[in-house]
Write a protein that holds these residues in place. Structure first.
Motif, PDB file in Angstrom:
ATOM      1  N   PRO A  60     104.905   3.639 -94.573  1.00 35.97           N
ATOM      2  CA  PRO A  60     106.073   3.749 -93.680  1.00 35.97           C
ATOM      3  C   PRO A  60     105.905   2.830 -92.466  1.00 35.97           C
ATOM      4  N   LEU A  61     106.245   1.572 -92.634  1.00 37.54           N
ATOM      5  CA  LEU A  61     105.985   0.576 -91.592  1.00 37.54           C
ATOM      6  C   LEU A  61     106.664   0.935 -90.271  1.00 37.54           C
ATOM      7  N   ASP A  62     107.901   1.382 -90.329  1.00 40.30           N
ATOM      8  CA  ASP A  62     108.616   1.727 -89.096  1.00 40.30           C
ATOM      9  C   ASP A  62     107.922   2.863 -88.351  1.00 40.30           C
ATOM     10  N   ALA A  63     107.476   3.880 -89.107  1.00 40.45           N
ATOM     11  CA  ALA A  63     106.792   5.013 -88.469  1.00 40.45           C
ATOM     12  C   ALA A  63     105.457   4.572 -87.878  1.00 40.45           C
ATOM     13  N   ARG A  65     104.634   1.520 -86.796  1.00 38.88           N
ATOM     14  CA  ARG A  65     104.883   0.728 -85.587  1.00 38.88           C
ATOM     15  C   ARG A  65     105.327   1.612 -84.429  1.00 38.88           C
ATOM     16  N   ALA A  66     106.099   2.666 -84.739  1.00 39.95           N
ATOM     17  CA  ALA A  66     106.530   3.598 -83.686  1.00 39.95           C
ATOM     18  C   ALA A  66     105.331   4.332 -83.090  1.00 39.95           C
ATOM     19  N   LYS A  67     104.383   4.700 -83.945  1.00 41.74           N
ATOM     20  CA  LYS A  67     103.164   5.352 -83.458  1.00 41.74           C
ATOM     21  C   LYS A  67     102.369   4.427 -82.550  1.00 41.74           C
ATOM     22  N   GLU A  69     103.519   2.053 -80.759  1.00 40.86           N
ATOM     23  CA  GLU A  69     104.223   1.832 -79.504  1.00 40.86           C
ATOM     24  C   GLU A  69     103.829   2.860 -78.450  1.00 40.86           C
ATOM     25  N   THR A  80     101.480  -5.590 -91.057  1.00 42.88           N
ATOM     26  CA  THR A  80     102.125  -6.295 -92.175  1.00 42.88           C
ATOM     27  C   THR A  80     101.634  -5.726 -93.504  1.00 42.88           C
ATOM     28  N   GLU A  81     102.492  -5.875 -94.528  1.00 48.65           N
ATOM     29  CA  GLU A  81     102.082  -5.490 -95.875  1.00 48.65           C
ATOM     30  C   GLU A  81     101.007  -6.449 -96.373  1.00 48.65           C
ATOM     31  N   LYS A  85     103.223  -2.697-101.372  1.00 45.51           N
ATOM     32  CA  LYS A  85     103.915  -1.887-100.370  1.00 45.51           C
ATOM     33  C   LYS A  85     103.050  -0.728 -99.878  1.00 45.51           C
ATOM     34  N   THR A 114     101.472  10.276 -90.748  1.00 47.33           N
ATOM     35  CA  THR A 114     102.368   9.296 -91.391  1.00 47.33           C
ATOM     36  C   THR A 114     102.213   9.281 -92.907  1.00 47.33           C
TER      37      THR A 114
END
Length: 323
Positions: A60-63, A65-67, A69, A80-81, A85, A114
């Protein structure tokens, strides 16, 4: 299988202006990219931390990156992958000390909710070590080019050496331009690819130059353009076969080698093509631009042979006791 007519002489020198124009565009474009975009130094040369993580399901790339942040240290980390995936790499270019003695533990705790994952690799390079590796890499390139110049100038003639070294610079600059254009990380693998290209291009150039030197001695032609055309045409089957077989191997690495060597194989794909063409359309024509004279070189070889025979005659007379 015979692709080229062994008795046919191709007019390579008639295309030297076109080859030089294309090379100028590529070199100028590469210099522009290097001056504006620069090089993207990887962990090996810039220092920092690389963590490879594999999830049981698509990451879960978005999750993730949110962590990151929410963490003051890792908020600028690159995620990055990596090959699939499910697998990712986390690159953090800051000081490794800010992540403590256990960067894998810090990342694991931060990403605990995550999904199910495992940390597969952690690479930590200090900024001082990265700087030293970068300096040694530049030194390796410089020393190799200087030794090439000395070797070819000693084996052939100074114009051959200068032409060869300019051809090598041509290949290196275009390769660096490609690295800058594609934002390939500059690391030890990248350096290995550039050194491999230098070796490949040098080998091809020496074979062409050796045939040109032989042609100067044996050809009925006195015009350097004609001698170069004959010599390059004679080496063309070997050059094409070597390049094709090398490209087949590199293409296999590019398609199936995975992300670990993707940068290496990409650079090699372009480098093999550029190195092959530069030995024909850059290094060889430079002999004409440097005013290499067939007649003068033949006269020089004649004088060397004359001195050799005189020495043998004197030695034979000495052995017979006549002097």
């Amino acid at each position: 299988m015979q692709v080229f007519d062994s008795g046919k002489v191709y007019d390579f020198m008639g295309k030297k202006a076109l080859g030089f124009a294309v090379s100028c565009v590529l070199v100028i474009g590469s210099i522009f990219l290097l001056s504006t975009r620069g090089l993207n130094y990887g962990i090996d040369f810039a220092g920092g931390t690389l963590i490879q993580v594999r999830y049981d399901a698509p990451a879960p790339l978005d999750a993730i990156r949110a962590k990151f942040e929410t963490n003051e240290v890792l908020k600028n980390a690159s995620v990055t992958e990596f090959g699939s995936k499910e697998e990712i790499t986390i690159r953090y270019a800051g000081s490794s000390d800010s992540l403590g003695s256990d960067p894998a533990g810090v990342v694991s705790n931060l990403l605990a909710d995550t999904g199910k994952f495992e940390v597969r690799r952690v690479d930590v390079v200090g900024p001082k070590v990265g700087s030293e590796l970068r300096e040694k890499g530049v030194m390796a390139l410089t020393v190799s080019l200087v030794l090439i110049l000395v070797y070819i100038a000693f084996r052939f003639e100074w114009r051959f050496g200068l032409a060869a070294i300019l051809g090598e610079f041509h290949d290196v600059i275009i390769s660096l331009g490609l690295i800058s254009l594609l934002r390939i990380d500059v690391n030890l693998d990248t350096l290995a690819a550039i050194l491999t290209i230098i070796g490949y291009s040098l080998n091809d150039t020496i074979i062409v130059f050796d045939r040109i030197r032989e042609g100067v001695q044996t050809s009925k032609q006195s015009n350097l353009n004609a001698v170069i055309n004959e010599s390059v045409s004679a080496t063309l089957p070997r050059t094409v076969m070597t390049s094709v077989t090398t490209l087949l191997s590199v293409t296999t690495l590019f398609l199936f080698g995975g992300d670990m060597i993707h940068g290496f194989s990409t650079i090699m794909l372009v480098g093999v093509v550029v190195g092959t063409l530069s030995s024909i359309f850059i290094a060889a024509p430079m002999l004409v631009w440097f005013k290499f004279s067939v007649e003068s070189y033949r006269a020089h070889l004649y004088e060397l042979e004359k001195k050799r025979k005189e020495k043998e005659k004197i030695r034979a007379m000495y052995e017979k006791g006549t002097i």
